[in-house]
Scaffold this motif. Structure first.
Motif: not given
Length: 151
Positions: A74-77, A79-87
Motif C-alpha cells: 500500500p502507498g499514499l503516493s 492517490t493511495g495506489m497499491w503496487r505489486g512487487q515481484i521478487e
C-alpha cells in the motif's frame, strides 16, 4: 504443463534449491536438509502476512519448477495506489526455454490486478542483462534507478 499455486511448507527445500541454482544465489543461499532456521522463520512470516504470496510453479507430479514472491504494497503516493512487487523469480534448469517464466510472470501480474494494484514492479540484478531484456519484452520499463544498501 505447469500450474501455479501458493507455496506449501513442504516446498521449501525445492524453493531453496532453486534460489541457490544461480550464479548469484550460490554465493548467498544455504542448501541443507533440514533448512536453515532463518528460511523457516521467513516462510512462516510470509505465510502469516496477507500482503505476501510465495508462489510456485509445479508440474503434473506437483514437483516445483519455479518460484517467485509477490508482495502487495500500500502507498499514499499516486492517490493511495497499491503496487505489486515481484521478487526472487527462479525457474528450474529443466524448465528453462519452455515459456514457463513468461506464463508465471503474467500469472503474477493477474494477481496484482485482482488485488487492485495500479502497477507492478520488479528489480533484476544488473549482472543479468538477459533477464532485463526478458522483462522489457513483457512490458516492464526501466523508469527508475534502483539502489540497495546492505545492512
Amino acid at each position: 504443463m505447469y500450474t501455479f499455486r501458493a507455496a506449501h511448507r513442504s516446498d521449501l527445500l525445492a524453493i531453496i534449491d532453486l534460489l541457490a541454482d544461480d550464479d548469484l544465489g550460490k554465493t548467498r543461499e544455504i542448501v541443507s536438509d533440514p533448512p536453515d532456521a532463518r528460511y523457516l522463520a521467513a516462510f512462516a512470516a510470509i505465510e502469516a502476512d496477507a500482503n505476501q504470496l510465495l508462489c510456485v510453479a509445479v508440474d503434473q507430479a506437483d514437483s516445483v519448477a519455479g518460484v517467485l514472491q509477490l508482495s502487495f504494497i500500500p502507498g499514499l503516493s499516486r492517490t493511495g495506489m497499491w503496487r505489486g512487487q515481484i521478487e526472487s523469480v527462479r525457474i528450474a534448469r529443466h524448465a528453462r526455454g519452455s515459456g514457463l517464466r513468461s506464463r508465471f510472470i503474467e500469472w503474477a501480474v493477474e494477481r496484482c490486478v485482482e488485488r487492485g494494484c495500479g502497477l507492478v514492479q520488479l528489480t533484476s540484478d544488473k549482472s543479468r542483462p538477459g533477464s532485463i531484456r526478458f522483462y522489457e519484452k513483457l512490458g516492464f520499463v526501466a523508469s527508475h534507478e534502483g539502489l540497495k544498501r546492505p545492512l
